[in-house]
Structure formats: C-alpha cells, structure tokens
Design a protein around this motif. Structure first.
Motif, PDB file in Angstrom:
ATOM      1  N   ASN A  71      -7.507   5.706  -2.704  1.00  0.00           N
ATOM      2  CA  ASN A  71      -8.560   5.465  -3.691  1.00  0.00           C
ATOM      3  C   ASN A  71      -9.591   4.474  -3.181  1.00  0.00           C
ATOM      4  O   ASN A  71     -10.782   4.610  -3.471  1.00  0.00           O
ATOM      5  CB  ASN A  71      -7.969   4.951  -5.007  1.00  0.00           C
ATOM      6  N   CYS A 102       0.829  -1.205   0.000  1.00  0.00           N
ATOM      7  CA  CYS A 102       0.000   0.000   0.000  1.00  0.00           C
ATOM      8  C   CYS A 102       0.867   1.259   0.000  1.00  0.00           C
ATOM      9  O   CYS A 102       1.824   1.371   0.762  1.00  0.00           O
ATOM     10  CB  CYS A 102      -0.923  -0.009   1.217  1.00  0.00           C
ATOM     11  N   ALA A 144      -2.576   5.898  -1.175  1.00  0.00           N
ATOM     12  CA  ALA A 144      -3.257   6.779  -2.125  1.00  0.00           C
ATOM     13  C   ALA A 144      -4.682   7.095  -1.676  1.00  0.00           C
ATOM     14  O   ALA A 144      -5.191   8.179  -1.942  1.00  0.00           O
ATOM     15  CB  ALA A 144      -3.279   6.148  -3.520  1.00  0.00           C
ATOM     16  N   LYS A 188      -9.558  -2.200  -8.830  1.00  0.00           N
ATOM     17  CA  LYS A 188      -9.100  -1.726 -10.137  1.00  0.00           C
ATOM     18  C   LYS A 188      -8.330  -0.407 -10.027  1.00  0.00           C
ATOM     19  O   LYS A 188      -7.340  -0.192 -10.726  1.00  0.00           O
ATOM     20  CB  LYS A 188     -10.312  -1.557 -11.051  1.00  0.00           C
ATOM     21  N   LEU A 189      -8.784   0.485  -9.152  1.00  0.00           N
ATOM     22  CA  LEU A 189      -8.176   1.806  -9.033  1.00  0.00           C
ATOM     23  C   LEU A 189      -6.922   1.865  -8.156  1.00  0.00           C
ATOM     24  O   LEU A 189      -6.225   2.877  -8.149  1.00  0.00           O
ATOM     25  CB  LEU A 189      -9.200   2.793  -8.466  1.00  0.00           C
ATOM     26  N   CYS A 190      -6.640   0.804  -7.423  1.00  0.00           N
ATOM     27  CA  CYS A 190      -5.476   0.821  -6.518  1.00  0.00           C
ATOM     28  C   CYS A 190      -4.181   0.929  -7.326  1.00  0.00           C
ATOM     29  O   CYS A 190      -3.837   0.016  -8.076  1.00  0.00           O
ATOM     30  CB  CYS A 190      -5.460  -0.438  -5.651  1.00  0.00           C
ATOM     31  N   PRO A 191      -3.447   2.031  -7.183  1.00  0.00           N
ATOM     32  CA  PRO A 191      -2.230   2.221  -7.981  1.00  0.00           C
ATOM     33  C   PRO A 191      -1.095   1.270  -7.607  1.00  0.00           C
ATOM     34  O   PRO A 191      -0.186   1.050  -8.409  1.00  0.00           O
ATOM     35  CB  PRO A 191      -1.846   3.676  -7.713  1.00  0.00           C
ATOM     36  N   ALA A 192      -1.158   0.690  -6.423  1.00  0.00           N
ATOM     37  CA  ALA A 192      -0.099  -0.217  -5.970  1.00  0.00           C
ATOM     38  C   ALA A 192      -0.481  -1.676  -6.136  1.00  0.00           C
ATOM     39  O   ALA A 192       0.283  -2.570  -5.773  1.00  0.00           O
ATOM     40  CB  ALA A 192       0.242   0.064  -4.511  1.00  0.00           C
ATOM     41  N   SER A 193      -1.683  -1.935  -6.643  1.00  0.00           N
ATOM     42  CA  SER A 193      -2.201  -3.305  -6.755  1.00  0.00           C
ATOM     43  C   SER A 193      -2.121  -4.025  -5.411  1.00  0.00           C
ATOM     44  O   SER A 193      -1.789  -5.204  -5.339  1.00  0.00           O
ATOM     45  CB  SER A 193      -1.449  -4.086  -7.826  1.00  0.00           C
TER      46      SER A 193
END
Length: 62
Positions: free
Chosen positions: A15, A10, A13, A52-57
């Motif tokens: 989101n 994490c 972000a 889907k929106l998590c920039p860090a997956s």
C-alpha cells in the motif's frame, strides 16, 4: 518530519508503494524500503495516507 519503517513488522502489502512510490519501494521479498526518510511538504499528504493505510502499522512519522 521523517518517516520510519519497521521492516520486521512489514507484511508486504505494498500500500505504501502504491500511495507514495517516490518515498517507498519494496525489496525482492516485498518488504518496505524507505527511499527518502525526510518528508517534504509536497509529499506530506501522500506519506500520511501511506502510514494510515499500512495494514501492519509498520510505518510511522517522527
């Protein structure tokens, strides 16, 4: 269906909280906290969008 979070990945972000605040929160350092791991049919679309929106997956559905 369940949602899991990799707190080590994490990047704070936020989101997930903005998308599904009833499922996710952030601790004092901004790291994701899963409030409800079992996803109901009612929340499924929001949780899928948060993943889907998590920039860090850092989120995943299992």
């Amino acid at each position: 269906m369940r949602v899991e979070a990799d707190r080590d990945a994490c990047i704070s972000a936020g989101n997930c909280v903005m998308t599904a605040g009833e499922i996710f929160d952030q601790d004092d350092d901004g790291i994701v906290v899963v409030l409800q791991s079992d996803v109901t049919a009612e929340d499924e679309a929001k949780v899928r969008e948060a993943v889907k929106l998590c920039p860090a997956s850092a989120l995943r559905l299992v």
